[in-house]
Design a protein around this motif. Sequence first.
Motif, mmCIF file in Angstrom:
data_model
loop_
_atom_site.group_PDB
_atom_site.id
_atom_site.type_symbol
_atom_site.label_atom_id
_atom_site.label_comp_id
_atom_site.label_asym_id
_atom_site.label_seq_id
_atom_site.Cartn_x
_atom_site.Cartn_y
_atom_site.Cartn_z
ATOM 1 N N LEU A 257 1.464 11.202 7.239
ATOM 2 C CA LEU A 257 0.076 10.822 6.970
ATOM 3 C C LEU A 257 -0.854 11.261 8.098
ATOM 4 C CD1 LEU A 257 0.553 7.261 5.469
ATOM 5 C CD2 LEU A 257 -0.248 9.304 4.269
ATOM 6 N N GLU A 258 -0.389 11.129 9.326
ATOM 7 C CA GLU A 258 -1.205 11.527 10.463
ATOM 8 C C GLU A 258 -1.463 13.033 10.410
ATOM 9 O OE1 GLU A 258 -1.491 9.761 14.816
ATOM 10 O OE2 GLU A 258 0.384 10.842 14.498
ATOM 11 N N ARG A 259 -0.446 13.797 10.087
ATOM 12 C CA ARG A 259 -0.581 15.246 9.977
ATOM 13 C C ARG A 259 -1.542 15.613 8.845
ATOM 14 N NH1 ARG A 259 1.608 18.817 6.909
ATOM 15 N NH2 ARG A 259 3.202 17.458 6.074
ATOM 16 N N GLN A 260 -1.440 14.926 7.734
ATOM 17 C CA GLN A 260 -2.287 15.218 6.573
ATOM 18 C C GLN A 260 -3.741 14.820 6.797
ATOM 19 O OE1 GLN A 260 -0.411 13.048 3.410
ATOM 20 N NE2 GLN A 260 1.055 14.676 2.965
ATOM 21 N N THR A 261 -3.977 13.719 7.462
ATOM 22 C CA THR A 261 -5.329 13.187 7.597
ATOM 23 C C THR A 261 -6.056 13.681 8.840
ATOM 24 O OG1 THR A 261 -4.640 11.222 8.820
ATOM 25 C CG2 THR A 261 -4.703 11.051 6.400
ATOM 26 N N GLY A 262 -5.318 14.036 9.893
ATOM 27 C CA GLY A 262 -5.953 14.388 11.155
ATOM 28 C C GLY A 262 -6.401 13.182 11.955
ATOM 29 N N LEU A 263 -6.118 12.002 11.451
ATOM 30 C CA LEU A 263 -6.464 10.765 12.146
ATOM 31 C C LEU A 263 -5.311 10.340 13.044
ATOM 32 C CD1 LEU A 263 -7.857 8.900 9.033
ATOM 33 C CD2 LEU A 263 -9.211 10.001 10.826
ATOM 34 N N VAL A 264 -5.586 9.444 13.972
ATOM 35 C CA VAL A 264 -4.539 8.839 14.786
ATOM 36 C C VAL A 264 -4.139 7.561 14.065
ATOM 37 C CG1 VAL A 264 -3.960 7.853 17.023
ATOM 38 C CG2 VAL A 264 -5.523 9.807 16.896
ATOM 39 N N LEU A 265 -2.888 7.508 13.592
ATOM 40 C CA LEU A 265 -2.431 6.369 12.796
ATOM 41 C C LEU A 265 -1.361 5.577 13.526
ATOM 42 C CD1 LEU A 265 -2.095 8.115 9.315
ATOM 43 C CD2 LEU A 265 -3.997 6.761 10.167
#
Length: 106
Positions: free
Chosen positions: A18-26
């Motif tokens: 998910l972090e890779r897909q979104t570019g957010l820090v999760l």
Amino acid sequence: MVFLHFFGFGDSLRLFELERQTGLVLQGFRPLRLDGVLQWSQAAASQQHWDGELLQQQVLRVWMEKAEQIRVWQARLRQLPQEQVLVAGLGSHGDWGRHWEHLLRA
């Protein structure tokens, strides 16, 4: 400015994807405690070169605004299987804009 958003419950094994897909820090939280969210956000601020003090203020503001919902999430975590966590994300205005745009296109 960096923004914090709680997504909801998810599988801790999917966070990297998910972090890779979104570019957010999760980050997944279990248990969900203010000190854990603050420690994570400060580590992320340091790594991303964000203003740690402003981010800390925002985390505290969001925590207070969502206090009732957080109590519900905390109770729910006690009922869910161990692999389930509450997923939170951090990102700049641009990060969030790209994330929401991607969702609209999907």
